[in-house]
Motif scaffolding. Structure first.
Motif, PDB file in Angstrom:
ATOM      1  N   GLN A 188       1.175  -1.329   0.045  1.00  0.00           N
ATOM      2  CA  GLN A 188       0.270   0.112  -0.053  1.00  0.00           C
ATOM      3  C   GLN A 188       0.906   1.950  -0.444  1.00  0.00           C
ATOM      4  O   GLN A 188       0.380   1.816  -0.785  1.00  0.00           O
ATOM      5  CB  GLN A 188      -1.227  -0.472   0.862  1.00  0.00           C
ATOM      6  N   ARG A 227       1.113   4.431  -3.048  1.00  0.00           N
ATOM      7  CA  ARG A 227       0.824   5.306  -2.624  1.00  0.00           C
ATOM      8  C   ARG A 227       1.984   6.464  -3.243  1.00  0.00           C
ATOM      9  O   ARG A 227       2.016   7.522  -2.450  1.00  0.00           O
ATOM     10  CB  ARG A 227       0.124   5.502  -1.641  1.00  0.00           C
ATOM     11  N   TYR A 252      -8.434  -6.408   2.573  1.00  0.00           N
ATOM     12  CA  TYR A 252      -7.057  -6.048   1.791  1.00  0.00           C
ATOM     13  C   TYR A 252      -7.246  -5.724   0.950  1.00  0.00           C
ATOM     14  O   TYR A 252      -6.644  -4.843  -0.268  1.00  0.00           O
ATOM     15  CB  TYR A 252      -5.960  -6.903   2.146  1.00  0.00           C
ATOM     16  N   ALA A 284      -8.530  -2.308   1.815  1.00  0.00           N
ATOM     17  CA  ALA A 284      -7.308  -1.218   1.473  1.00  0.00           C
ATOM     18  C   ALA A 284      -6.228   0.001   0.367  1.00  0.00           C
ATOM     19  O   ALA A 284      -5.880   1.152   1.317  1.00  0.00           O
ATOM     20  CB  ALA A 284      -6.106  -2.571   1.939  1.00  0.00           C
ATOM     21  N   PRO A 285      -6.783  -0.739  -0.720  1.00  0.00           N
ATOM     22  CA  PRO A 285      -6.268   0.851  -1.326  1.00  0.00           C
ATOM     23  C   PRO A 285      -7.021   2.522  -0.961  1.00  0.00           C
ATOM     24  O   PRO A 285      -7.241   2.928  -1.186  1.00  0.00           O
ATOM     25  CB  PRO A 285      -6.559   0.068  -2.932  1.00  0.00           C
ATOM     26  N   ALA A 344      -8.566   3.291   2.225  1.00  0.00           N
ATOM     27  CA  ALA A 344      -8.178   3.461   3.435  1.00  0.00           C
ATOM     28  C   ALA A 344      -7.249   3.944   3.836  1.00  0.00           C
ATOM     29  O   ALA A 344      -6.615   4.516   3.173  1.00  0.00           O
ATOM     30  CB  ALA A 344      -7.889   2.428   4.508  1.00  0.00           C
TER      31      ALA A 344
END
Lengths: 186, 428
Positions: free
Chosen positions: A159, A163, B340, B344-345, B347
């Motif tokens: 993640q 990002r 997830y 999750a992307p 969150a």
């Protein structure tokens, strides 16, 4: 028969006086969230609480009702600038008011200079990931966040990569994982 | 020290395994009510063997292999060597299990051998993938050691099972047929499943119940109990040496007792105010482990004997301890993996549901009541050899299996893209 004194552990501590900053917030500016039934059903209220916190305006407070003292939340929300005031109404009824104040806890040890810190130890997945990703959204370019964890967050790394954050992990002492996450300057 | 950032594999890899396993569990449940007469007799019956392999391979083994693809990066802090190998492994094992179950049911031994070879290919792929993942591991934990012991047990069990299949076509193994069958079954249960359950639980139960990890003494008793006990049980059965078997059974029972004492202390020290259904399944599984171990020791020492007690032992072990433990683990793992993948992307950017919002508590409650009570009833009915009671208990177990499967499907449906649901927060 002589009455035995009540053990110190069973006596409820005297409640601290309500802080002036909290007392100044009118009733209409207090958002109530009762998670007692959800916890008794075995549900995880963390995301709901964090969503409520995210929705607070600067002049609002969150009044949380829980069946136990939500101690881990104090640290999480202190890092976001929230002070708290706790009332124990019964053994299974706690009311905690979170408001923006100056009593946020000190950062964990060995935090690099210029870095913000977030301690997510003791939280069950995915609560640490949610807390970290929420905090990262407020990070300015060039700023870093130091996350203190009790395990390597293997599911968090993709993640962070997706990002565009840079990160490095070390273990300054056994069982203490430190992840330093930085938002690169564009 | 700069540590290597272990990365989790795509959640779809373990989810694929876990979905196949849940399907096998539901199919085993569907078959149960039709096997009332067979379960009231001797356990060496083609349909009972087919049911047993549906559970041991289709449900238990595939579930553990899938879960290991999520747990290995977390527990060993290393990325999985090859996800592609994992996908091929699932294909090989699934086809092999379907072949084994089908050919055992119709007693077609040449087909059984080819199917067993396919399962062996899948197991080999998993072991190679895990070995390459473990390569260069600097810090060996109890969990890592138990996983290695378990995978060694899986390799031996698979080779032993394939040998038993070949034996039907060409006699080459020495000794008694039933001794080999018992040794194969115990190698699977004690050499493959038990080490993995003890090792993984030592790592994840403290996370689930917010309590400390086991101490060194508990870990040492478990490790030595299994290391000494499992070979003694298997070799004792193969050589028809009852004293060796009984000594091994006592050693394994000591390891189990250490695990159970730790689980009880864990529950007492838990900082979690309420247990969800997944945790209740894990506790029920531990209770069934205690009963299974007691019956196992009774069988090993000669305090109990005969095919009915052996079948009861199998029901308690496979249907009670292992199945309830895997159901509990899956009700923890599957929601996280789905969360997830789906949320999750988002969150941190949007309010996202918690794990509890993905679950279907009513179905989980039905599954808990029906599976815990149904397996107890089934074990009692099998011990009594009462076909009608076996059928009645089987229907209860079937309802539990279907409720569990419905709960899993309900969680998996979050993978289908849909508008985000915002958690309800009511201002006063």
């Amino acid at each position: 028969m002589r009455r035995r004194p009540e053990p110190a552990a069973s006596r409820a501590p005297a409640p601290a006086p309500k802080p002036a900053a909290l007392a100044a917030i009118p009733e209409a500016r207090r958002v109530s969230l009762d998670v007692r039934d959800a916890i008794r059903r075995g549900e995880e209220p963390f995301a709901t609480i964090m969503a409520a916190v995210a929705g607070l305006r600067d002049d609002e407070a969150l009044v949380l009702r829980a069946p136990f003292e939500p101690a881990p939340l104090y640290r999480v929300l202190a890092r976001r600038g929230f002070a708290h005031w706790t009332e124990r109404r019964a053994d299974d009824d706690w009311s905690v008011s979170f408001y923006r104040g100056a009593s946020a806890e000190s950062a964990p040890p060995r935090t690099p200079a210029g870095s913000d810190a977030l301690d997510v130890r003791g939280l069950e997945p995915p609560e640490p990931m949610v807390a970290v990703l929420e905090r990262l959204e407020t990070l300015a370019p060039g700023q870093a966040l130091t996350v203190v964890h009790d395990r390597r967050p293997t599911f968090l790394y993709p993640q962070l990569d997706a990002r565009g954050f840079t990160h490095r992990t070390d273990e300054p002492e056994p069982g203490l994982i430190r992840i330093i996450i930085e938002r690169p300057v564009p | 020290m700069n540590a290597r950032a272990a990365r989790a594999p795509s959640p779809m890899l373990p989810l694929g395994f876990l979905a196949v396993a849940a399907l096998a569990f539901a199919l085993a449940g569907l078959a149960l009510p039709w096997l009332g007469d067979a379960l009231s007799g001797h356990y060496y019956h083609p349909r009972i063997l087919a049911l047993t392999h549906t559970l041991t391979l289709g449900w238990i083994t595939i579930a553990i292999l899938g879960a290991s693809y999520q747990l290995i990066p977390i527990v060993l802090e290393r990325p999985v060597w090859s996800e592609r190998l994992g996908r091929w492994e699932l294909v090989a094992i699934t086809l092999g299990v379907v072949g084994i179950v089908g050919h055992v049911a119709i007693a077609s031994w040449s087909g059984l051998v080819w199917s067993a070879a396919l399962v062996a290919v899948g197991v080999t792929l998993h072991v190679v993938n895990t070995a390459l993942t473990l390569r260069g591991l600097e810090r060996w934990s109890f969990t890592a050691a138990m996983l290695v012991m378990g995978f060694a047990g899986l390799v031996l069990t698979t080779a032993f099972g394939a040998g038993l299949g070949v034996e039907h076509l060409r006699t080459f193994l020495p000794g008694d047929f039933f001794a080999r069958l018992h040794a194969h079954m115990h190698l699977a249960l004690l050499g493959w499943v038990l080490p993995v359950v003890l090792g993984v639980s030592a790592h994840v139960y403290p996370l689930f119940v917010l309590a400390p990890r086991p101490g060194r003494r508990v870990i040492a008793v478990q490790a030595w109990g299994l290391a000494l006990g499992v070979p003694a049980v298997v070799i004792g059965l193969l050589l028809a040496a009852p004293v060796l078997t009984a000594a091994g059974a006592l050693a394994v029972a000591t390891a189990v007792a250490a695990h159970l004492v730790w689980v009880v202390s864990l529950l007492r020290g838990s900082r979690r105010p309420a247990f969800d259904w997944a945790l209740r399944f894990l506790v029920a599984g531990a209770a069934y482990l205690a009963v299974t171990a007691a019956v196992g020791v009774a069988l090993a020492t000669g305090a109990a004997g005969g095919p009915r007690w052996a079948l009861t032992y199998g029901v308690l072990g496979l249907g009670g301890w292992v199945s309830l433990t895997i159901v509990g683990m899956m009700l923890k793992i599957v929601p996280f993996l789905v969360w997830y993948r789906a949320y999750a992307p988002l969150a941190g950017r949007l309010p996202v549901p918690g794990l509890a919002d993905l679950r279907w508590p009513v179905m989980e409650a039905v599954a808990f009541v029906c599976l815990t009570a149904g397996v107890a009833g089934l074990a009692a009915a099998v011990a009594a050899g009462h076909a009608a009671a076996i059928r009645a208990a089987s229907v209860v177990v079937l309802v539990g299996c279907l409720a569990f499967a419905a709960g899993v499907v309900s969680i998996l449906h979050h993978l289908v893209p849909c508008p985000m649901r915002r958690p309800a927060v009511r201002p006063s």
